[in-house]
Enzyme design. Structure first.
Site, short mmCIF file in Angstrom:
data_model
loop_
_atom_site.label_atom_id
_atom_site.label_comp_id
_atom_site.label_asym_id
_atom_site.label_seq_id
_atom_site.Cartn_x
_atom_site.Cartn_y
_atom_site.Cartn_z
N THR A 30 0.79 -1.24 -0.21
CA THR A 30 -0.01 -0.07 0.12
C THR A 30 0.76 1.22 -0.05
OG1 THR A 30 0.15 -0.04 2.35
CG2 THR A 30 -1.67 -1.14 1.42
N LEU A 39 13.89 5.28 22.49
CA LEU A 39 14.18 6.47 23.14
C LEU A 39 15.75 6.76 22.65
CD1 LEU A 39 12.42 6.99 26.58
CD2 LEU A 39 12.10 8.29 24.50
N CYS A 70 7.86 2.05 6.60
CA CYS A 70 6.33 2.36 7.50
C CYS A 70 6.47 3.57 8.02
CB CYS A 70 6.24 1.22 8.34
SG CYS A 70 6.11 -0.46 7.70
N LYS A 104 18.34 1.25 9.18
CA LYS A 104 18.54 0.71 10.45
C LYS A 104 19.21 -0.50 10.36
CE LYS A 104 14.52 -2.19 11.53
NZ LYS A 104 13.66 -2.80 12.46
#
Ligand code: UDX
Length: 434
Positions: free
Chosen positions: A86, A253, A263, A324
């Site tokens: 999507t 954090l 995403c 990442k």
């Protein structure tokens, strides 16, 4: 149960393989014949630790199948999952639902007997109603139910996140469908995983709200890091100090160069579009999108400042390109903003990433890709860490010092200890630790 997964991308393939590992019989369907051929030959088209073995085991035990032909797969299924892409629609950020609706049409044509149709893809609030309307044009309402079942899988940890989730969210008010979903997730039920049953629209919104909140949390600590640099505080200790409050929680954090991936950028945009379309703007998320985009660009300025303000003619070694660690995914990776800005300022880049260099080469130009961290560092004027791969966490700093032309290290993931690096004589710049 017999499960059909439409779409063998990152979500469909992981979910299909895990459902098969639960003991269900799963058929993954994709229009991309070459992808299906590769999967049948045991080749996994995405980088996801553990997925190759999981697929191989379940194919061998005849619980997992791949096909381009939806007919047999949909006809025989108790549950058909829509796990297609999507993507953000060009220009306006709305989620492009053409693949979802195409799958709904196919299911309406091919299903036999009572079938639960499950939207696993991340879809805007109300999409389930559209899917239901499409199928209802060709099928009696009692023959099917459309259920929302969003995924919360992190790339690089997807199998663990599927098998040991914090919760399963199921959006339906159809009793029969609830039973099917309970049966599907029974192995998780048995180990007391909370399964939240709610209505479809609430379930669809939970997915967006979860991702947007995580994006807010990361952006918050990134801005606190900037303030730390001004007031002489340490952002890692601020994270620890606030994270010990269980109303806040320790995760997400870690201050860094800004979030990326397939995403957060897409889902924050889609959520704010939905909110604006319903005249109920979520201004905090609008701001997060803006702040995050600016941060990635600001990281290049931080590197240039750390190198004395002028990088023309300088050689910079970049460790890590993926958005990442533990993924080859370059979507919205900070490196895609940082490296071109450094090149524009006159620097040449040598880069190494354990998994994403092939993908990165499609989006970056004039980069010298190296075959290891030390190869990248050789003769460079500075070393920059952008992605927190484990193999960058224990570099031989003596060797780094010998290889670097100067002693400048910029660590955008706070992998190293500032006092240690300074003791070794590095000009060490990091995030929120002045
Ligand atoms: C995310 C959600 O976590 C997952 O639940 C959802 O299903 C898909 O989107 P993913 O995008 O794979 O998963 O990666 P995630 O680990 O959440 O990291 C997202 C971004 O935030 C990365 O760019 C990461 O570097 C960044 N991040 C994460 C931080 O900067 N600091 C943190 O503390 C955590």
């Amino acid at each position: 149960m017999r499960v059909t997964m439409i779409g063998t991308g990152y979500v469909g393939l992981v979910s299909g393989a895990c459902f098969a590992d639960f003991g269900h019989v799963v058929t993954c369907v994709d229009k991309d014949a070459s992808k299906i051929e590769k999967l049948k030959a045991g080749e996994i088209p995405i980088y996801e630790p553990g997925l190759e073995d999981l697929v191989e085991t379940n194919v061998k035990q005849e619980r997992l199948f791949f096909t381009t032909d939806p007919e047999e797969a949909i006809k025989s299924a108790d549950a058909v999952f829509i796990a297609v892409g999507t993507p953000s629609r060009r220009g306006d950020g709305h989620a492009d639902l053409s693949y979802v609706y195409g799958a709904a049409e196919e299911i309406a044509d091919l299903m036999e007997g009572y079938t639960v149709v499950v939207t696993k893809s991340t879809v805007p609030v109300g999409t389930g109603d559209e899917v239901e309307a499409i199928i209802a044009k060709k099928r009696a309402r009692d023959d099917f139910a459309v259920v929302s079942n969003p995924e919360f899988l992190r790339e690089g940890a997807a199998i663990k996140d599927f098998k040991i989730p914090d919760r399963v969210v199921v959006g339906t008010e159809d009793q029969r469908a609830m039973e099917v979903m309970r049966e599907l997730y029974r192995p998780l039920f048995l180990n007391e995983t909370p399964i939240l049953f709610t209505n479809r629209r609430t379930s669809e919104l939970i997915k967006y709200a979860a991702n947007a909140f995580l994006a807010v949390k990361i952006t918050f600590i990134n801005e606190i890091a900037d303030l730390c640099e001004k007031v002489g505080a340490n952002v890692q200790e601020v994270s620890r100090g606030i994270g010990l409050d269980n109303r806040i929680g320790k995760k997400f954090l870690n201050a860094g160069p800004g979030y990326g991936g397939s995403c957060f950028p897409k889902d924050t945009l889609a959520l704010t579009k939905t909110a604006n379309d319903h005249d109920s703007p979520i201004r905090i998320v609008d701001t997060v999108v803006e702040v995050n985009a600016a941060r990635k660009k600001a990281m290049a300025d931080k590197i240039i400042a750390a190198m004395g303000g002028d990088v023309s003619g300088k050689q910079i070694a970049v460790l890590g390109l993926a958005f990442k660690q533990n993924t080859d995914d370059m979507r919205d990776a900070p490196s895609l903003d940082i490296l071109p800005a450094l090149q524009k300022a006159g620097a040449t880049i040598r880069a190494y990433d354990p998994a994403s260099m092939e993908e990165a080469a499609k989006h970056l130009s004039d980069i010298q890709f190296c075959d290891g961290p030390y190869h990248a560092i050789e003769g460079a004027d500075a070393m920059v860490i952008i992605t927190e791969w484990d193999q960058f966490r224990a570099l031989d700093m003596k060797r780094v010092q010998d290889l670097l032309k100067t002693n400048t290290v910029i660590d955008l993931r706070n992998i190293y200890s500032k006092p240690d690096m300074e003791k070794r004589g590095f000009n060490y710049v990091s995030i929120g630790r002045p």
